[in-house]
Scaffold this motif. Structure first.
Motif, mmCIF file in Angstrom:
data_model
loop_
_atom_site.group_PDB
_atom_site.id
_atom_site.type_symbol
_atom_site.label_atom_id
_atom_site.label_comp_id
_atom_site.label_asym_id
_atom_site.label_seq_id
_atom_site.Cartn_x
_atom_site.Cartn_y
_atom_site.Cartn_z
ATOM 1 N N GLU A 276 -67.270 48.256 6.536
ATOM 2 C CA GLU A 276 -67.714 49.273 7.410
ATOM 3 C C GLU A 276 -68.090 50.550 6.368
ATOM 4 O O GLU A 276 -69.228 51.152 6.720
ATOM 5 N N THR A 298 -66.884 43.448 7.855
ATOM 6 C CA THR A 298 -67.837 43.110 9.263
ATOM 7 C C THR A 298 -68.469 41.657 9.105
ATOM 8 O O THR A 298 -69.266 41.368 9.855
ATOM 9 N N ARG A 343 -74.061 38.101 3.174
ATOM 10 C CA ARG A 343 -73.077 38.452 4.456
ATOM 11 C C ARG A 343 -73.355 37.465 5.436
ATOM 12 O O ARG A 343 -74.616 37.401 5.777
ATOM 13 N N ASP A 345 -71.968 36.424 9.565
ATOM 14 C CA ASP A 345 -71.227 36.683 10.616
ATOM 15 C C ASP A 345 -69.638 36.006 10.559
ATOM 16 O O ASP A 345 -68.713 36.355 11.116
#
Ligand code: AMP
Length: 369
Positions: A276, A298, A343, A345
């Motif tokens: 974040e 995240t 990155r 999910d």
């Protein structure tokens, strides 16, 4: 607000870019006119122990921070007469000498590898007799990325290691048969508020960080809590303000501290896209007296260091979720030239994308070889 930063390497470059949107401009001091941070802020070129350069750098600054730990103590004293230095210079002193660092960690109840200070060949013989083989001989000061250290595996290694390193004060450490290497990044504000990032799993080769996985897989809540406990004891004991990293060895459910870095850290680069609030923004928020931002991840991230040779940029950028950071430095074997953060999910998707990305990343020296 203008903040001075001692050191203008890639850490400084990333600090300046995180500081800009929250209204903080950076001025750097670095001996190299090519320093990467010069692309993101004002750069004063000069040696860290040059009083004239220090005065030019400090002119008009109320606050100074740093992005590397080997700032000479005389320089921080000179600067402290004009500006507030955060993190506090005491944190620099503890991290500049491996013996002071071990004593400090033990004094706040954090386990470390068994160790002995070594100032002579006799000391070394006694230390080896006490700790056994293998053991790691390191210079007390000015070591980084595995430089200034030798692993002693047999009695035949002792004389050669002494010949290589013995001109400086040394420390011998017992070799830790760790399950893996982890690090914890933590921030403390001026008001004493603290925030910890999730544990990161690190892979080193040849003493250089190659890969960080964040959050580290297979971390129990108890292990995360233990790491956060270690971090908070260090932060509070040093009355720290800013971001720091503790490099840890995991042995079962035990965490031994290896090093404290009183600054933003390579194993926290993933936070730019994967948390974040990045470690860089949180460092600037902390030193500037602003509220800390959330340290939550995240998703799942991997950070790959680009060592010695750059990959094909377009191929890397074609991988969904991949973010390339080119520090703009001249290539040289063993030099950190940039990093890529991937990155995703979740961990399953990250695994699929890593299989596409990792073959694109060359390394000099190679990671496995
Ligand atoms: P350092 O410069 O202390 O961060 O060491 C660089 C790397 O060498 C560490 O990340 C470990 O992979 C390895 N290393 C350093 N000290 C030890 C030790 N006492 N036992 C085992 N491995 C070590």
């Amino acid at each position: 607000m203008r903040v001075g930063v001692l050191g203008g390497g890639q850490l400084g470059w990333m600090l300046a870019r995180a500081a800009d949107p929250i209204g903080i401009r950076c001025r750097f001091l670095d001996p190299s006119p090519e320093a990467p941070a010069g692309r993101a802020g004002e750069l004063v070129v000069g040696a860290y122990d040059d009083p004239v350069a220090l005065d030019v750098f400090a002119d008009g600054l109320a606050l100074v921070t740093y992005e590397f730990e080997n700032v000479p103590a005389a320089s921080t004293r000179r600067l402290a007469a004009r500006a507030r230095i955060l993190p506090p210079p005491g944190a620099l002193e503890v991290s500049q000498d491996r013996v002071d660092e071990k004593r400090f960690l033990e004094s706040v109840g954090i386990p470390v590898a068994p160790w002995r200070a070594v100032a002579s060949l006799d000391d070394l013989a006694r230390a080896v007799a006490a700790l056994g083989y293998p053991a790691v001989l390191k210079t007390r000061r000015l070591g980084y990325d595995g430089k200034g250290q030798r692993v002693l595996r047999t009695p035949g290694d002792v004389e050669e290691a002494w010949a290589q390193l013995g001109s400086a004060p040394l420390i011998l450490e017992g070799f830790v048969r760790f399950d893996r290497e982890l690090s914890i990044l933590a921030a403390r504000g001026r008001d004493g508020a603290t925030a910890c990032y999730p544990l990161v799993e690190n892979l080193h080769a040849g003493g250089i960080l190659r890969r960080s996985l964040a959050p580290a897989p297979h971390v129990s809540p108890a292990l995360q809590a233990r790491a956060e406990g270690h971090a908070r004891r260090v932060l509070d004991a040093l009355e720290y303000v800013g971001v720091l990293a503790i490099e840890l060895f995991q042995v079962g459910e035990e965490l031994l501290a290896n090093e404290v870095a009183p600054r933003v850290h390579n194993s926290g680069h993933w936070t730019i896209e994967g948390a974040e609030t990045s470690q860089f923004e949180n460092h600037m928020r902390a030193v500037a007296g602003l509220p800390l931002g959330s340290t939550a991840a995240t998703g799942a991230s991997v950070m790959l260091n680009l060592i010695g040779v750059m990959p094909e940029g377009p191929a890397v950028l074609a991988v969904p979720g991949a973010h390339l950071h080119d520090y703009g430095k001249a290539p040289r074997a063993g030099r950190k030239l940039g990093h890529v953060t991937l990155r995703a999910d979740d961990a399953a998707e990250l695994g699929r994308l890593r299989a596409r990305l990792e073959p694109l990343i060359p390394a000099d020296p190679p990671i496995y070889g």
